[in-house]
Design an enzyme around this catalytic site. Structure first.
Site: not given
Length: 249
Positions: A112-114
């Site tokens: 999952l991206d930041k």
């Protein structure tokens, strides 16, 4: 009949991140390693490595970590990165330090991206990791997206068509399901894991994702009682649910 693997206690505990062989030997002599209710003072002893070992073995008064196959569910908070090396807050920071030293290493199952929150799994089981992320498995990923602009009503048909091509790519996306929750909020179910896929899908229809939260993987939902930043181990039934069809929220 499948042969049960065995290992020296010190080698096993070292691979699980508990410490070096010398450290394990000192711990055992101090009574810190217990097997079947009895102090195990000789860590060169070979034992059977079976799934029930954590229920039979204690290290410093705590049950042994799962072996083999550690599978963790984390409610990923905003601002954390799915990386071992990047600067800033990492998802591994909330896990026990010894898990960083496990061999095989603990890794995220996908990323999952930041700026994306929600359901994230981590494991040291390479076979499980590849089964979940394999395109052939079609494990559904369900996201709730908050959008900058109101939906126009044509997005669901386009996403479901199997004809949408993302910018910079030449292969169309697999069909995805869009459920409209409000003019600026939607639930999107995808079966692929392309780079920033959900954000790029909405960008392709002229919108922008302001907040993104993953609710489900396959038939496994993020429970309401797991707050952001908290984690727990998955049960065998929950692991099996990964490969089941998602149910309605």
């Amino acid at each position: 009949m499948k042969k049960v693997p065995t290992s020296r206690v010190d080698r096993l505990l070292g691979s699980m991140g508990y410490g070096s062989r010398a450290e394990m030997a000192r711990m055992a002599k101090a009574g810190g390693v217990v097997l079947d209710g009895v102090d195990l003072t000789d860590v060169s002893t070979r034992i059977a490595v079976t799934p029930d070992l954590p229920s039979r073995m204690e290290i410093d008064g705590e049950p042994l970590d799962p072996v083999p196959g550690l599978v963790v569910m984390l409610n990923k908070p905003l601002g954390m990165t799915c990386s071992h090396k990047e600067e800033g807050a990492l998802v591994y920071d909330v896990l026990p330090d010894r898990w960083r030293r496990r061999d095989p290493a603990v890794s995220t199952i996908g990323r999952l991206d930041k700026q994306t929150t929600g359901l994230l799994l981590l494991t040291d089981d390479g076979d499980l990791l590849h089964r979940v992320i394999s395109p052939k498995r079609h494990v559904a990923k369900v996201y709730r997206a908050v959008l900058a602009r109101a939906l126009v009503g044509t997005e669901a048909a386009l996403f479901a068509s199997g004809e949408l091509v993302l910018e910079g790519e030449d292969k169309p996306l697999a069909p995805a399901t869009l459920e409209v929750l409000s003019p600026t909020e939607a639930r999107l179910t995808v079966t692929e894991g392309r780079y920033h896929q959900v954000r790029r899908m909405f960008a392709a229809v002229g919108n922008h994702v302001e907040a993104l939260h993953r609710e489900r993987l396959g038939g496994l939902a993020l429970p309401d009682d797991l707050p952001p930043g908290a984690w727990r181990l998955l049960t065998p039934a929950e692991i099996a649910a990964l490969f089941a069809e998602p149910t309605a929220a």
